[in-house]
Design a protein around this motif. Sequence first.
Motif, PDB file in Angstrom:
ATOM      1  N   GLY A 109      -5.613  68.887  -7.212  1.00 40.68           N
ATOM      2  CA  GLY A 109      -6.732  67.894  -6.558  1.00 40.68           C
ATOM      3  C   GLY A 109      -6.156  66.812  -6.001  1.00 40.68           C
ATOM      4  N   GLY A 110      -7.015  66.150  -5.318  1.00 43.49           N
ATOM      5  CA  GLY A 110      -6.667  64.854  -4.603  1.00 43.49           C
ATOM      6  C   GLY A 110      -5.694  63.679  -5.144  1.00 43.49           C
ATOM      7  N   SER A 111      -6.167  63.363  -6.226  1.00 44.87           N
ATOM      8  CA  SER A 111      -5.610  62.460  -7.171  1.00 44.87           C
ATOM      9  C   SER A 111      -4.181  62.829  -7.614  1.00 44.87           C
ATOM     10  N   VAL A 114      -1.985  62.584  -4.736  1.00 49.77           N
ATOM     11  CA  VAL A 114      -1.299  61.476  -4.325  1.00 49.77           C
ATOM     12  C   VAL A 114      -0.383  60.591  -5.374  1.00 49.77           C
ATOM     13  N   TYR A 143      -8.876  54.415   0.258  1.00 48.82           N
ATOM     14  CA  TYR A 143      -9.408  55.112  -1.246  1.00 48.82           C
ATOM     15  C   TYR A 143      -8.480  56.347  -1.254  1.00 48.82           C
ATOM     16  N   HIS A 144      -7.626  56.379  -2.501  1.00 48.02           N
ATOM     17  CA  HIS A 144      -6.569  57.568  -2.521  1.00 48.02           C
ATOM     18  C   HIS A 144      -6.829  58.185  -3.800  1.00 48.02           C
ATOM     19  N   GLY A 145      -7.729  57.774  -4.364  1.00 47.46           N
ATOM     20  CA  GLY A 145      -7.907  58.814  -5.785  1.00 47.46           C
ATOM     21  C   GLY A 145      -8.197  57.854  -7.049  1.00 47.46           C
ATOM     22  N   GLU A 217      -4.884  56.824   4.968  1.00 52.15           N
ATOM     23  CA  GLU A 217      -5.570  57.647   5.525  1.00 52.15           C
ATOM     24  C   GLU A 217      -5.685  57.608   7.119  1.00 52.15           C
ATOM     25  N   ASP A 251      -2.342  60.362   3.776  1.00 53.85           N
ATOM     26  CA  ASP A 251      -3.429  61.081   2.827  1.00 53.85           C
ATOM     27  C   ASP A 251      -4.486  61.644   3.661  1.00 53.85           C
ATOM     28  N   VAL A 253      -6.299  63.950   2.123  1.00 53.09           N
ATOM     29  CA  VAL A 253      -7.361  64.755   1.243  1.00 53.09           C
ATOM     30  C   VAL A 253      -8.282  65.011   1.908  1.00 53.09           C
ATOM     31  N   MET A 254      -9.062  64.243   2.719  1.00 47.46           N
ATOM     32  CA  MET A 254     -10.214  64.535   3.096  1.00 47.46           C
ATOM     33  C   MET A 254     -10.155  64.964   4.712  1.00 47.46           C
ATOM     34  N   LYS A 280      -9.459  68.708  -1.234  1.00 44.33           N
ATOM     35  CA  LYS A 280     -10.714  69.045  -0.717  1.00 44.33           C
ATOM     36  C   LYS A 280     -10.772  70.459   0.206  1.00 44.33           C
TER      37      LYS A 280
HETATM   38  C1  LIG Z   1      -8.500  60.207   0.991  1.00 45.05           C
HETATM   39  C2  LIG Z   1      -8.522  60.777  -0.311  1.00 45.05           C
HETATM   40  N1  LIG Z   1      -7.743  60.741  -1.147  1.00 45.05           N
HETATM   41  C3  LIG Z   1      -7.744  60.941  -2.445  1.00 45.05           C
HETATM   42  C4  LIG Z   1      -8.836  61.285  -2.920  1.00 45.05           C
HETATM   43  C5  LIG Z   1      -9.017  61.906  -4.383  1.00 45.05           C
HETATM   44  O1  LIG Z   1      -9.071  63.178  -4.337  1.00 45.05           O
HETATM   45  P1  LIG Z   1      -9.685  63.922  -5.831  1.00 45.05           P
HETATM   46  O2  LIG Z   1     -11.013  63.149  -5.936  1.00 45.05           O
HETATM   47  O3  LIG Z   1      -9.745  65.400  -5.366  1.00 45.05           O
HETATM   48  O4  LIG Z   1      -8.963  63.456  -6.990  1.00 45.05           O
HETATM   49  C6  LIG Z   1     -10.075  61.392  -2.062  1.00 45.05           C
HETATM   50  C7  LIG Z   1     -11.421  61.728  -2.631  1.00 45.05           C
HETATM   51  O5  LIG Z   1     -12.261  61.374  -2.369  1.00 45.05           O
HETATM   52  C8  LIG Z   1      -9.627  60.909  -0.836  1.00 45.05           C
HETATM   53  O6  LIG Z   1     -10.985  61.029   0.122  1.00 45.05           O
END
Ligand SMILES: Cc1ncc(COP(=O)(O)O)c(C=O)c1O
Length: 456
Positions: A109-111, A114, A143-145, A217, A251, A253-254, A280
Motif C-alpha cells: 500500500g501507500g504508507s 513511502v 500527507y504521505h501515510g 505530492e 509521492d 500514491v493518489m 491506490k
Molecule cells: C499522497 C499519499 N501518500 C501516501 C498515502 C498513504 O497510503 P495508504 O493509505 O495506502 O497507506 C496516501 C493515502 O491517502 C496519500 O494520499
Amino acid sequence: MSSSVQNSTRSALFTRSFRKSFPSAVRGEGAYLWDESGKRYLDFSGSAAVNFIGHGVAEIAAAMSAQARRLEFVHSSQFVTSVAEEYAEELLRFAGPNFQGGCVYFTGGGSESVETALKLARQYQVEIGQSKRHQIISRGQSYHGSTLGALSVSGNKRRREMYLPMVREFAHVAFPYCYRCAFDCKDGCRNCGQEYAAELERAIEASNGQAAAFICEPVSGATLGAVVPPPGYLRTVAEVCGRHGVLLIADEVMTGMGRTGRNFAVEHWEVAPDILVTAKGLSSGYAPLGAVIANKKVADAIAGGSGAFLHGFTYNSHPISLAAGRAVLAVLQREKLVQAADSATPGSVAAALSTALEKLKSRDAVGDVRGIGLLWGVEFVADTATKKPFPAELNFAGRVGQSAMKRGLLVYPMQGCVDGILGDHGLIAPPAVITREQIDWAVEQLKGAIEEARKA
Ligand SMILES: Cc1ncc(COP(=O)(O)O)c(C=O)c1O
C-alpha cells in the motif's frame, strides 16, 4: 458499565469511529456501490481516490483467483515469480523513459511504499559514500501515510499531532497553494513557484549536507485538496534537488496510474523524479498494493554497491495482489482510461467533470474549485469575498459529506487546508468509467448537500 455489557452493544470490528455507524457495503459495479439495505451510492471520490477502472470488473477477480489457485504466496527472500517480474517490466514501461533500467519494489500500500522510498533514499546515499545524508525534507501541508516514518514527513497537522513525540522531525517547506498564495500574487501565480523552490533550496543548505531526499505530492492530495502547482515550480524543484545531490521522491500514491490524465502526474511538467511512489489506483482497490519505482541511478547504486536493500515486508510482491494490479493495468490501457482522465482533452469525461464542477464556483460557501484530470477539490468558505473559513468545530466539510451520502453520493470530506486545522474541502476523484449523466447528477446532489450544510 462492565466490559461484557459494553461489548454486547459494540461491534467487534475496530472501525474508524466509535461514534458513527457505517452502512455495510455489499456490492459494486462501474461507478456505483450498494449497501445491504439496497441503497445505491455514486462513488464520486473513488472511495478515497482509489478506484479508477470502476467497481466489479470481473476479469480482475478472475486474474486474482487464477493466481490464488496456482500459487498464493512465496517469500521474496526465497523466490521471485513470473507475475512479479513481468508486471515490474510493464510498470517500468508505463513510468516512461526516465525509468528505463530502473527497478520496481512492490509493497502492500501507500504508507509501506513511502517507508520504502525513504529508506531507499537513505541507503542510496550511504552506497554512494554520502553517509551523512539522512534527512528527508518535505512540505508543510502534505500527507504521505500513517506509519511513523511516513507521518514524520507528512505535514497534515490533524493526522500527526498526537504522535509528534514519537516521530523524527526534519524540515518542512511551504508548497504553492494559489487560492491562498503566501506571496499574494497578482499574476495568477505565474512566478511564485520560484519563490517556493528557493525556500526548498534554503532548507537543503541549512541541513549542512545532511539532506538525503525531498518528498512531495506533485498535485496535493487529501490535505489541500487537489492543489495544482504553478508553472515552473516542480521543474525548479527537480533542478534544485539535482544540483544539491538530494533525491527527488514523487509521492504519486493518489495521483499516479492515470488519475490526473497522465500515467504519472509529474509528466504534466516533464519532471523526472529519482523515485516514484504509487498505490491506490495501482490496483484500483482490488487488492492491497503499492509500488516504489526507482530510476537506474538509484537501482545501480544498490546493485553495484552492497548488493542488497536492507528492508522488506513479508508481503512484498504478493502474487495475488500483483495479479490484480497487472490485470488493472491491462484494463486501464485497453480502455484508454488515462486519456479519459485528461481534463485538457475536449470531449473526455474529465473535461466534462471540470466543466460541471466549475459551475459550483458561483455558489455561496464555495470558495474555490481546483484540480486536474479526475482529481478535484472544492473548498468551502464562510465568506467567498474574504475567503474566511468556517469555524473548525462546525466541520462543514463533514456535514457536506454526510448530506451527500444521505443522497446517495460519496465524496471525500477533509479539514485543515488553510493552516492544518481551519479550512474545509471535499475531494472529488471518481472512477474513469463515470458517465456525463452521472457527473451531472452528482454535481446536482453536491449542490443540494452544500446548501443543506449551510442551513444546518
Ligand atoms: C499522497 C499519499 N501518500 C501516501 C498515502 C498513504 O497510503 P495508504 O493509505 O495506502 O497507506 C496516501 C493515502 O491517502 C496519500 O494520499
